[in-house]
Scaffold this active site. Sequence first.
Site, PDB file in Angstrom:
ATOM      1  N   ASP A 103     -10.474  -0.592  -8.456  1.00  0.00           N
ATOM      2  CA  ASP A 103     -11.763  -1.184  -8.075  1.00  0.00           C
ATOM      3  C   ASP A 103     -12.384  -0.548  -6.850  1.00  0.00           C
ATOM      4  O   ASP A 103     -11.714  -0.004  -5.978  1.00  0.00           O
ATOM      5  CB  ASP A 103     -11.615  -2.691  -7.856  1.00  0.00           C
ATOM      6  CG  ASP A 103     -10.502  -3.051  -6.876  1.00  0.00           C
ATOM      7  OD1 ASP A 103      -9.473  -2.347  -6.853  1.00  0.00           O
ATOM      8  OD2 ASP A 103     -10.651  -4.042  -6.129  1.00  0.00           O
ATOM      9  N   GLU A 169      -7.757  -5.010  -6.752  1.00  0.00           N
ATOM     10  CA  GLU A 169      -6.893  -5.037  -5.564  1.00  0.00           C
ATOM     11  C   GLU A 169      -7.654  -5.587  -4.365  1.00  0.00           C
ATOM     12  O   GLU A 169      -7.080  -6.256  -3.507  1.00  0.00           O
ATOM     13  CB  GLU A 169      -6.374  -3.627  -5.261  1.00  0.00           C
ATOM     14  CG  GLU A 169      -5.271  -3.574  -4.212  1.00  0.00           C
ATOM     15  CD  GLU A 169      -5.767  -3.640  -2.770  1.00  0.00           C
ATOM     16  OE1 GLU A 169      -5.052  -4.213  -1.926  1.00  0.00           O
ATOM     17  OE2 GLU A 169      -6.878  -3.125  -2.503  1.00  0.00           O
ATOM     18  N   GLU A 170      -8.952  -5.310  -4.316  1.00  0.00           N
ATOM     19  CA  GLU A 170      -9.774  -5.790  -3.208  1.00  0.00           C
ATOM     20  C   GLU A 170     -10.190  -7.248  -3.376  1.00  0.00           C
ATOM     21  O   GLU A 170     -10.815  -7.814  -2.490  1.00  0.00           O
ATOM     22  CB  GLU A 170     -11.036  -4.923  -3.074  1.00  0.00           C
ATOM     23  CG  GLU A 170     -10.778  -3.440  -2.854  1.00  0.00           C
ATOM     24  CD  GLU A 170     -10.250  -3.122  -1.467  1.00  0.00           C
ATOM     25  OE1 GLU A 170     -10.127  -4.049  -0.639  1.00  0.00           O
ATOM     26  OE2 GLU A 170      -9.954  -1.937  -1.218  1.00  0.00           O
ATOM     27  N   ARG A 214       6.961   3.687   5.766  1.00  0.00           N
ATOM     28  CA  ARG A 214       7.743   2.862   6.679  1.00  0.00           C
ATOM     29  C   ARG A 214       8.760   2.049   5.876  1.00  0.00           C
ATOM     30  O   ARG A 214       8.386   1.410   4.897  1.00  0.00           O
ATOM     31  CB  ARG A 214       6.849   1.918   7.483  1.00  0.00           C
ATOM     32  CG  ARG A 214       7.622   1.143   8.554  1.00  0.00           C
ATOM     33  CD  ARG A 214       6.694   0.351   9.450  1.00  0.00           C
ATOM     34  NE  ARG A 214       7.456  -0.282  10.518  1.00  0.00           N
ATOM     35  CZ  ARG A 214       7.830   0.323  11.642  1.00  0.00           C
ATOM     36  NH1 ARG A 214       7.491   1.582  11.835  1.00  0.00           N
ATOM     37  NH2 ARG A 214       8.522  -0.312  12.574  1.00  0.00           N
ATOM     38  N   HIS A 403     -13.182   1.540   3.961  1.00  0.00           N
ATOM     39  CA  HIS A 403     -14.118   0.407   3.853  1.00  0.00           C
ATOM     40  C   HIS A 403     -15.401   0.633   4.654  1.00  0.00           C
ATOM     41  O   HIS A 403     -16.050  -0.326   5.073  1.00  0.00           O
ATOM     42  CB  HIS A 403     -13.450  -0.909   4.278  1.00  0.00           C
ATOM     43  CG  HIS A 403     -12.415  -1.411   3.320  1.00  0.00           C
ATOM     44  ND1 HIS A 403     -12.269  -2.747   2.995  1.00  0.00           N
ATOM     45  CD2 HIS A 403     -11.459  -0.756   2.610  1.00  0.00           C
ATOM     46  CE1 HIS A 403     -11.267  -2.881   2.134  1.00  0.00           C
ATOM     47  NE2 HIS A 403     -10.767  -1.683   1.885  1.00  0.00           N
TER      48      HIS A 403
END
Length: 447
Positions: A103, A169-170, A214, A403
Amino acid sequence: MNRPILYSLVAGLSLSTGFAQSGLKPVINQSADAIESKVIAWRRDLHEHPELGNQEFRTANIVAEHLRKLGYEVREKVAVTGVVAVLKGGKPGPVVALRADMDGLPVTERVDVPFKSKVMTEFNNQKTGVMHACGHDSHVAILMGVAEVFASMQKDLAGTVKLIFQPAEEGVYTGGTFGANRMIEEGALENPKVDAIFGLHINSQTEVGKIRYRPGATMAAVDQLTIKLKGKQTHGASPWSGVDPIVTASQIVMGLQTIVSRNVDITENPAVVTVGAIHGGIRYNIIPESLEMIGTIRTFGDAQQALVHRRIKEVSTHIAESAGAKADVEIGIGYPATVNDPALTDKMIPTLEALAGKENVIISPVATGAEDFSYFQKKIPGFFFFLGGMAKGKSPYDVAPHHTPDFYIDESGFTLGVKALSHLVVDYMEMNSKPTPTSVKSKKVSK
């Protein structure tokens, strides 16, 4: 390069039945290099035609058609627009999933490229552009490339590859579950059951050729905060006749910051409590009766999340009471923290170091952004890493972050993404595949 040529590359390296999965890497590298221009072309097409969460109909059709031509078993309309595809290798082994989100965002693009998005929509009652301002177009194109690479060596894979092209996902604003969570609910990790999952995220502030990761907690859990304050309305000229929710809200905003500075053990992980908007009042000389505050909470780990939530409620309600007001605190639970399985991460990092060079695989600080890949990791071991998308020689302080209207990705890093996901799969298969009876017998004979 078309599929028959890719097959000839595989045949040219004479992959026998007993050939180790790691021996496929030269073929993967050649194939990935050969389709680089296709991956970039896919990405540019998707970038020019972005779609918001659960509206990725065009994107899903392109993906599904591509996968079917390659011989994958394809399931469409998973979690509204998601696509799940399965490629069963010629040898027994584990099921490994790879995920790409599809998306875009309600952002009007300012980057001057030939494939600039001109798509417009209405979002939250406002007219806005739509843009792949987080790089999900790159993720889709890279995974389409991985799909082509694996299709060309299907008979030599010791296991099954499952590709998950995920919508939303957003997020979406239509209620209910969405994105990764909904894909899980609709069986994306079942039939066949997935043993491990890998995912990447392009990063505009990491140099091309580098990979960041990480172990353990990597990205934050994200929760939504709403505080409704009720005071007593009065004339702005006589505040003593009422209870001012605006002043009270100001005190609460400052009080919430002491949670991060005085309650959270920042030597372990950071936390964020942000008030993003305050809505209240209608006229310059009227103290309103009520107002509403909204914000976001970012934490790492269940214990820290519980602490921060508890302190938000205590600080808000007690400050309000001290002013004679009342605070109603609501915390909506969002994505959990993105946590890389420590054992899986430890096993797979040598794969990335061998590919990109040890000096280019870097341990990162935790990121306070959030990712719904975390839902997959709640169910099965998962490893999520960041792929460099910043042009060499640039400074991360000078380029646009995600973004934003000026977000830009250097496409020369895509091939490393194709290779990285592919190498992770074949190495995981080699680590977790049992030798066939034929191969065991042949070893005894050779002795």
